[in-house]
Design an enzyme around this catalytic site. Sequence first.
Site, PDB file in Angstrom:
ATOM      1  N   SER A  14       0.824  -1.204   0.000  1.00 51.55           N
ATOM      2  CA  SER A  14       0.000   0.000   0.000  1.00 51.55           C
ATOM      3  C   SER A  14       0.862   1.259   0.000  1.00 51.55           C
ATOM      4  O   SER A  14       1.728   1.399  -0.859  1.00 51.55           O
ATOM      5  CB  SER A  14      -0.950  -0.070   1.189  1.00 51.55           C
ATOM      6  OG  SER A  14      -2.093   0.668   0.915  1.00 51.55           O
ATOM      7  N   LYS A  42       4.216   2.062  -2.442  1.00 49.59           N
ATOM      8  CA  LYS A  42       4.628   3.265  -3.176  1.00 49.59           C
ATOM      9  C   LYS A  42       6.077   3.571  -2.787  1.00 49.59           C
ATOM     10  O   LYS A  42       6.930   3.894  -3.616  1.00 49.59           O
ATOM     11  CB  LYS A  42       3.740   4.465  -2.801  1.00 49.59           C
ATOM     12  CG  LYS A  42       2.216   4.223  -2.854  1.00 49.59           C
ATOM     13  CD  LYS A  42       1.439   5.483  -2.443  1.00 49.59           C
ATOM     14  CE  LYS A  42       0.067   5.239  -1.825  1.00 49.59           C
ATOM     15  NZ  LYS A  42      -0.963   4.662  -2.620  1.00 49.59           N
ATOM     16  N   TRP A  88      -9.946   0.186  -5.112  1.00 46.41           N
ATOM     17  CA  TRP A  88      -9.422   1.533  -4.812  1.00 46.41           C
ATOM     18  C   TRP A  88      -7.974   1.677  -5.309  1.00 46.41           C
ATOM     19  O   TRP A  88      -7.545   2.733  -5.721  1.00 46.41           O
ATOM     20  CB  TRP A  88      -9.525   1.741  -3.299  1.00 46.41           C
ATOM     21  CG  TRP A  88      -9.105   3.067  -2.759  1.00 46.41           C
ATOM     22  CD1 TRP A  88      -8.070   3.304  -1.889  1.00 46.41           C
ATOM     23  CD2 TRP A  88      -9.725   4.351  -2.975  1.00 46.41           C
ATOM     24  NE1 TRP A  88      -7.998   4.642  -1.569  1.00 46.41           N
ATOM     25  CE2 TRP A  88      -9.016   5.304  -2.223  1.00 46.41           C
ATOM     26  CE3 TRP A  88     -10.814   4.773  -3.748  1.00 46.41           C
ATOM     27  CZ2 TRP A  88      -9.344   6.666  -2.204  1.00 46.41           C
ATOM     28  CZ3 TRP A  88     -11.147   6.137  -3.724  1.00 46.41           C
ATOM     29  CH2 TRP A  88     -10.408   7.052  -2.969  1.00 46.41           C
ATOM     30  N   HIS A 124      -7.578  -5.882   0.093  1.00 49.99           N
ATOM     31  CA  HIS A 124      -6.337  -5.128   0.290  1.00 49.99           C
ATOM     32  C   HIS A 124      -5.605  -5.670   1.523  1.00 49.99           C
ATOM     33  O   HIS A 124      -6.020  -5.430   2.661  1.00 49.99           O
ATOM     34  CB  HIS A 124      -6.753  -3.669   0.521  1.00 49.99           C
ATOM     35  CG  HIS A 124      -5.630  -2.698   0.539  1.00 49.99           C
ATOM     36  ND1 HIS A 124      -4.819  -2.481  -0.546  1.00 49.99           N
ATOM     37  CD2 HIS A 124      -5.191  -1.864   1.515  1.00 49.99           C
ATOM     38  CE1 HIS A 124      -3.923  -1.544  -0.243  1.00 49.99           C
ATOM     39  NE2 HIS A 124      -4.125  -1.157   1.008  1.00 49.99           N
TER      40      HIS A 124
HETATM   41  C1  GTR Z   1      -5.468   4.419   1.638  1.00 48.50           C
HETATM   42  C2  GTR Z   1      -4.890   5.282   0.550  1.00 48.50           C
HETATM   43  C3  GTR Z   1      -4.133   4.406  -0.376  1.00 48.50           C
HETATM   44  C4  GTR Z   1      -3.228   3.434   0.337  1.00 48.50           C
HETATM   45  C5  GTR Z   1      -3.759   2.952   1.667  1.00 48.50           C
HETATM   46  C6  GTR Z   1      -2.739   2.355   2.635  1.00 48.50           C
HETATM   47  O1  GTR Z   1      -6.350   5.049   2.468  1.00 48.50           O
HETATM   48  O2  GTR Z   1      -5.933   5.961  -0.095  1.00 48.50           O
HETATM   49  O3  GTR Z   1      -3.422   5.201  -1.315  1.00 48.50           O
HETATM   50  O4  GTR Z   1      -1.965   3.967   0.499  1.00 48.50           O
HETATM   51  O5  GTR Z   1      -4.381   3.932   2.374  1.00 48.50           O
HETATM   52  O6  GTR Z   1      -1.569   2.706   2.636  1.00 48.50           O
HETATM   53  O7  GTR Z   1      -3.161   1.562   3.456  1.00 48.50           O
END
Ligand code: GTR
Length: 399
Positions: free
Chosen positions: A246, A250, A337, A379
Amino acid sequence: MPDQTPIYDESKVPPYTLPELLIAGNGTRIENREAWQHIRRPELLRLFESHVYGKVPEKSVTMRFIVRSSAADALNGLARRKEIRMSFDDQPGGPTMDILLYIPNKADTPVPTFLGLNFFGNHSVHKDPDITLSTAWMRNKDEASVVDHKATEASRGVAASRWAIEQILERGYALATIYYGDLDPDFDDGYQNGIHPLFYKPGQSQPEPDEWGAIGAWAWGLSRAMDYFETDDMIDHHRVAVMGHSRLGKTALWAGAQDERIALAISNESGCGGAALARHRFGETVRDINTGFPHWFCNHFRQYNDREGDLPVDQHMLIALMAPRPVYVASAEEDRWSDPPGELLAAQHASPAYHLFGQKGLLVEGSGHIGYHIRPGEHDVTDYDWTQYLDFADHHLRS
Ligand code: GTR
């Protein structure tokens, strides 16, 4: 402002044109690896610095480390556990970063190593009672037993399902992990805590609009771990895979793009600002991420809210910055997402950089230098994900 309802239907994604990976800013076509290494790669790095993640200020810091603990009999004898504290400043009370290392006992050292930042402290990755409990600020989360922004004894092992530690060790790899908040606590405080202030010039109180945000600071920490590995003869610092989930996916990609010592970068569901094309407006958008997390990117990135098409780069170029080193992108079906189709497209469009090196980029079947999978589910990081990463690492780091 356009309609902010997320798009989850491919047929509704507005058309877009990607910036050309292999045409330099001055119009030169990039046709070989030399031109990639000396012209296009540095140019793309500068563009990602100035427009997306921000650049690291030019200043050297005083880096020191101490081994806080070392025990050969961790995890029922499976591994040696080491804890290393790095500091970056001679002032007492300055920021420190704690590396937790598990090194397989049965392997001959030096060993290839997986390195990943974690969300809730080193003690969260395993129930091992001898991991030092972090005292750092944390985001409150009931499921992680974080109370008043502090970890508690009940926080031990709360993220263990995301770290296949026994599997990693049994397959002959070490695991190194660091709490990401050691570098920069993950909330928008105008960069007053964490490592940013160490880099301020006299009179400066926050980064310039093209200087680093939190992702830049987290990625910097991964490179400092690489510095440490160069001094530890149990770790094969030429075979380090950086893995992140997540926002930390990045970060893994940005660290791998910048630091060519990183042998393999793995993005687990990194989505917007990670592996997913910004121009592919599916799921989270640039405006969404800059609004929800104003401290992750450099301030300049906000110019591209609703204007993804004006970005001088897109995320296929970030993946391509790993070339010729292997890179892995993973998505999950229910994690819309994060834009799974946009992640796959970016991986595909990164391939031409690999072709310059005579390598295969993303392959639909067989294994190229860009790995990809999409699995059912949400996720998260699962044992299945880790098995794919280990197989890919075996193929590229051990053959
Ligand atoms: C979310 C965000 C994502 C992702 C995620 C995470 O809320 O919108 O870009 O980075 O968090 O890191 O768990």
